[in-house]
Design a protein around this motif. Structure first.
Motif, PDB file in Angstrom:
ATOM      1  N   ARG A  89       0.838  -1.192   0.000  1.00 57.21           N
ATOM      2  CA  ARG A  89       0.000   0.000   0.000  1.00 57.21           C
ATOM      3  C   ARG A  89       0.876   1.246   0.000  1.00 57.21           C
ATOM      4  NH1 ARG A  89      -3.228  -3.142   4.686  1.00 57.21           N
ATOM      5  NH2 ARG A  89      -4.446  -4.499   3.290  1.00 57.21           N
ATOM      6  N   PRO A  90       0.328   2.408  -0.338  1.00 58.98           N
ATOM      7  CA  PRO A  90       1.125   3.642  -0.265  1.00 58.98           C
ATOM      8  C   PRO A  90       1.733   3.812   1.125  1.00 58.98           C
ATOM      9  CG  PRO A  90      -0.923   4.042  -1.435  1.00 58.98           C
ATOM     10  CD  PRO A  90      -1.022   2.650  -0.892  1.00 58.98           C
ATOM     11  N   ASN A  91       3.008   4.136   1.156  1.00 57.51           N
ATOM     12  CA  ASN A  91       3.804   4.235   2.381  1.00 57.51           C
ATOM     13  C   ASN A  91       4.104   2.881   3.012  1.00 57.51           C
ATOM     14  OD1 ASN A  91       4.227   7.059   2.482  1.00 57.51           O
ATOM     15  ND2 ASN A  91       2.152   7.352   3.272  1.00 57.51           N
ATOM     16  N   GLY A  92       3.680   1.797   2.355  1.00 56.21           N
ATOM     17  CA  GLY A  92       3.976   0.463   2.869  1.00 56.21           C
ATOM     18  C   GLY A  92       5.481   0.232   2.919  1.00 56.21           C
ATOM     19  N   ARG A  93       5.902  -0.603   3.834  1.00 57.95           N
ATOM     20  CA  ARG A  93       7.332  -0.770   4.117  1.00 57.95           C
ATOM     21  C   ARG A  93       7.855  -2.082   3.546  1.00 57.95           C
ATOM     22  NH1 ARG A  93      10.593   3.397   5.693  1.00 57.95           N
ATOM     23  NH2 ARG A  93      12.354   2.662   6.866  1.00 57.95           N
ATOM     24  N   LEU A  94       8.937  -2.005   2.784  1.00 57.26           N
ATOM     25  CA  LEU A  94       9.694  -3.181   2.348  1.00 57.26           C
ATOM     26  C   LEU A  94      10.920  -3.280   3.237  1.00 57.26           C
ATOM     27  CD1 LEU A  94      10.506  -5.477   0.412  1.00 57.26           C
ATOM     28  CD2 LEU A  94      11.500  -3.732  -1.095  1.00 57.26           C
ATOM     29  N   ALA A  95      11.084  -4.409   3.925  1.00 57.53           N
ATOM     30  CA  ALA A  95      12.219  -4.604   4.832  1.00 57.53           C
ATOM     31  C   ALA A  95      12.866  -5.951   4.552  1.00 57.53           C
ATOM     32  CB  ALA A  95      11.760  -4.528   6.287  1.00 57.53           C
ATOM     33  N   ILE A  96      14.118  -5.898   4.105  1.00 60.48           N
ATOM     34  CA  ILE A  96      14.889  -7.092   3.749  1.00 60.48           C
ATOM     35  C   ILE A  96      16.049  -7.182   4.720  1.00 60.48           C
ATOM     36  CG2 ILE A  96      16.317  -8.144   1.950  1.00 60.48           C
ATOM     37  CD1 ILE A  96      14.560  -6.433  -0.048  1.00 60.48           C
ATOM     38  N   PHE A  97      16.181  -8.306   5.422  1.00 59.41           N
ATOM     39  CA  PHE A  97      17.197  -8.382   6.465  1.00 59.41           C
ATOM     40  C   PHE A  97      17.689  -9.814   6.640  1.00 59.41           C
ATOM     41  CE2 PHE A  97      12.915  -8.245   8.257  1.00 59.41           C
ATOM     42  CZ  PHE A  97      12.854  -9.374   9.056  1.00 59.41           C
ATOM     43  N   GLY A  98      18.849  -9.938   7.285  1.00 59.83           N
ATOM     44  CA  GLY A  98      19.424 -11.253   7.523  1.00 59.83           C
ATOM     45  C   GLY A  98      20.676 -11.155   8.368  1.00 59.83           C
ATOM     46  N   HIS A  99      21.088 -12.302   8.896  1.00 58.18           N
ATOM     47  CA  HIS A  99      22.260 -12.373   9.758  1.00 58.18           C
ATOM     48  C   HIS A  99      23.529 -12.620   8.955  1.00 58.18           C
ATOM     49  CE1 HIS A  99      19.414 -12.677  12.982  1.00 58.18           C
ATOM     50  NE2 HIS A  99      19.030 -13.896  12.673  1.00 58.18           N
ATOM     51  N   VAL A 100      24.623 -12.073   9.415  1.00 59.66           N
ATOM     52  CA  VAL A 100      25.948 -12.441   8.942  1.00 59.66           C
ATOM     53  C   VAL A 100      26.486 -13.500   9.901  1.00 59.66           C
ATOM     54  CG1 VAL A 100      28.312 -11.667   8.564  1.00 59.66           C
ATOM     55  CG2 VAL A 100      26.399 -10.206   7.886  1.00 59.66           C
ATOM     56  N   PHE A 101      26.746 -14.676   9.371  1.00 64.54           N
ATOM     57  CA  PHE A 101      27.303 -15.787  10.137  1.00 64.54           C
ATOM     58  C   PHE A 101      28.804 -15.847   9.877  1.00 64.54           C
ATOM     59  CE2 PHE A 101      22.915 -17.134   9.757  1.00 64.54           C
ATOM     60  CZ  PHE A 101      22.665 -17.989  10.815  1.00 64.54           C
ATOM     61  N   GLU A 102      29.613 -15.456  10.814  1.00 64.22           N
ATOM     62  CA  GLU A 102      31.065 -15.567  10.673  1.00 64.22           C
ATOM     63  C   GLU A 102      31.666 -16.065  11.993  1.00 64.22           C
ATOM     64  OE1 GLU A 102      32.937 -15.554   8.219  1.00 64.22           O
ATOM     65  OE2 GLU A 102      32.068 -14.343   6.624  1.00 64.22           O
ATOM     66  N   PRO A 103      31.734 -17.381  12.198  1.00 65.85           N
ATOM     67  CA  PRO A 103      32.343 -17.904  13.429  1.00 65.85           C
ATOM     68  C   PRO A 103      33.817 -17.513  13.505  1.00 65.85           C
ATOM     69  CG  PRO A 103      31.162 -19.613  12.232  1.00 65.85           C
ATOM     70  CD  PRO A 103      31.277 -18.448  11.309  1.00 65.85           C
ATOM     71  N   PRO A 104      34.423 -17.618  14.679  1.00 65.40           N
ATOM     72  CA  PRO A 104      35.847 -17.318  14.793  1.00 65.40           C
ATOM     73  C   PRO A 104      36.675 -18.257  13.922  1.00 65.40           C
ATOM     74  CG  PRO A 104      35.027 -18.364  16.790  1.00 65.40           C
ATOM     75  CD  PRO A 104      33.824 -18.018  15.969  1.00 65.40           C
ATOM     76  N   ALA A 105      37.879 -17.812  13.582  1.00 61.89           N
ATOM     77  CA  ALA A 105      38.732 -18.589  12.680  1.00 61.89           C
ATOM     78  C   ALA A 105      38.986 -19.992  13.209  1.00 61.89           C
ATOM     79  CB  ALA A 105      40.056 -17.855  12.478  1.00 61.89           C
ATOM     80  N   GLU A 106      39.060 -20.151  14.528  1.00 60.99           N
ATOM     81  CA  GLU A 106      39.327 -21.469  15.113  1.00 60.99           C
ATOM     82  C   GLU A 106      38.229 -22.480  14.802  1.00 60.99           C
ATOM     83  OE1 GLU A 106      41.166 -18.359  17.875  1.00 60.99           O
ATOM     84  OE2 GLU A 106      39.327 -18.609  16.675  1.00 60.99           O
ATOM     85  N   VAL A 107      37.037 -21.975  14.474  1.00 61.87           N
ATOM     86  CA  VAL A 107      35.919 -22.838  14.090  1.00 61.87           C
ATOM     87  C   VAL A 107      35.737 -22.832  12.572  1.00 61.87           C
ATOM     88  CG1 VAL A 107      33.429 -23.232  14.339  1.00 61.87           C
ATOM     89  CG2 VAL A 107      34.780 -22.460  16.307  1.00 61.87           C
ATOM     90  N   ALA A 108      35.852 -21.665  11.966  1.00 63.61           N
ATOM     91  CA  ALA A 108      35.588 -21.532  10.529  1.00 63.61           C
ATOM     92  C   ALA A 108      36.605 -22.280   9.676  1.00 63.61           C
ATOM     93  CB  ALA A 108      35.568 -20.059  10.145  1.00 63.61           C
ATOM     94  N   GLU A 109      37.875 -22.215  10.044  1.00 58.80           N
ATOM     95  CA  GLU A 109      38.900 -22.829   9.186  1.00 58.80           C
ATOM     96  C   GLU A 109      38.831 -24.354   9.185  1.00 58.80           C
ATOM     97  OE1 GLU A 109      42.529 -20.943  10.371  1.00 58.80           O
ATOM     98  OE2 GLU A 109      41.944 -19.005   9.494  1.00 58.80           O
ATOM     99  N   PRO A 110      38.653 -25.038  10.333  1.00 55.52           N
ATOM    100  CA  PRO A 110      38.458 -26.497  10.269  1.00 55.52           C
ATOM    101  C   PRO A 110      37.203 -26.888   9.489  1.00 55.52           C
ATOM    102  CG  PRO A 110      39.096 -25.841  12.475  1.00 55.52           C
ATOM    103  CD  PRO A 110      38.814 -24.572  11.708  1.00 55.52           C
ATOM    104  N   PHE A 111      36.150 -26.074   9.599  1.00 52.16           N
ATOM    105  CA  PHE A 111      34.955 -26.342   8.803  1.00 52.16           C
ATOM    106  C   PHE A 111      35.271 -26.284   7.318  1.00 52.16           C
ATOM    107  CE2 PHE A 111      31.604 -24.746   6.132  1.00 52.16           C
ATOM    108  CZ  PHE A 111      30.526 -25.553   6.434  1.00 52.16           C
ATOM    109  N   ALA A 112      35.934 -25.202   6.896  1.00 49.93           N
ATOM    110  CA  ALA A 112      36.231 -25.026   5.473  1.00 49.93           C
ATOM    111  C   ALA A 112      37.101 -26.158   4.943  1.00 49.93           C
ATOM    112  CB  ALA A 112      36.917 -23.678   5.254  1.00 49.93           C
TER     113      ALA A 112
END
Length: 282
Positions: free
Chosen positions: A146-169
């Motif tokens: 509707r007029p003045n209706g709101r579009l809101a697009i959002f989401g989380h950034v998932f970036e675990p610490p390197a000690e977790v992210a690198e073994p995962f990768a």
């Protein structure tokens, strides 16, 4: 962590406004999250209450359309804030879980969904807009708001610490070397995700049917035990499409890494948003 970040807009692969984005073309991945919808609903994080409150306060009313609603995590927060919410999701398994939690859902992609003359005060897309054709999605959002209706697009950034992210990768590359996710870095800077939301703002602006988009950012953190993180991981990105033996090997590597940290770690989240009001001039 290769698979988690790619649930955000992908700024590193430019695309033409008239064509689907690379993420949009990966529809099979988009529709794979329902493989374990109950786990998804229980393990995935909620959105900042301040974000929900801001969207509701800026909207002209309380009728909300949730695009790519999944199991209804964000939708239930908007219901709790006093809104009436209709969900759309292409995965019937996710829709069934959302309905069981009290959310009406219509099964369709947003591009194919027929509004049948219905309009809404707010359209939200929580961790889902990157699966929608960017130009067609913004234009359709303008038609159903509707007029003045709101579009809101959002989401989380998932970036675990390197000690977790690198073994995962490393484990993911080992078990799925041919996956497009295998060539991605273990971690990326926040600026890469911010660029993705800036591109969303450009798509909205190009429709000529919205006021100037706003960019929001919410920083917060959550502590995860080993078991909590291993419960969440199978609900993310390419992991939903791994064979059970491949998944087990990845989870074992990540579990060992978390054990080495004392059995838990702190995740520093950033929730990004692009929001705009439908112009009264059109």
């Amino acid at each position: 962590m290769p698979t988690l970040p790619r649930e955000q807009p992908e700024p590193s692969q430019p695309y033409q406004a008239s064509q689907p984005s690379p993420s949009h073309q990966a529809r099979q991945t988009a529709e794979s999250f329902g493989a374990d919808a109950q786990r998804y609903d229980q393990a995935r994080p909620r959105y900042p209450d301040a974000l929900v409150a801001r969207v509701v306060a800026d909207s002209p009313g309380f009728e909300v359309l949730d695009v790519g609603c999944g199991t209804g995590i964000a939708a239930r927060q908007f219901q709790a804030a006093g809104c009436t919410v209709l969900g759309i999701d292409p995965d019937a398994r996710m829709a069934d879980t959302a309905r069981a939690r009290g959310l009406p859902v219509e099964v369709a992609t947003f591009e194919a969904w027929e509004p049948d003359g219905r309009t809404f005060d707010t359209l939200i897309a929580a961790q889902s807009w990157h699966w929608v054709d960017p130009a067609a999605g913004a234009a359709k959002a303008a038609r159903v708001l509707r007029p003045n209706g709101r579009l809101a697009i959002f989401g989380h950034v998932f970036e675990p610490p390197a000690e977790v992210a690198e073994p995962f990768a490393a484990a993911f590359r080992r078990v799925a070397p041919d996956s497009p996710f295998s060539g991605q870095p273990a971690r990326r800077p926040l600026e890469a995700y911010q660029a993705g939301y800036a591109k969303i703002a450009d798509d909205i602006r190009e429709t000529g049917r919205f006021d100037a988009p706003e960019q929001w950012q919410y920083d917060w953190q959550r502590s995860y035990t080993r078991d909590q993180w291993l419960d969440l991981l199978p609900t993310t990105g390419a992991l939903t499409r791994l064979r059970p033996d491949q998944l087990a090997e990845v989870l074992a590597a990540v579990g060992h890494a978390i054990d080495a940290l004392g059995g838990r770690f702190t995740m520093h989240y950033t929730t990004l948003a692009t929001a705009a009001a439908r112009s009264c001039r059109r």
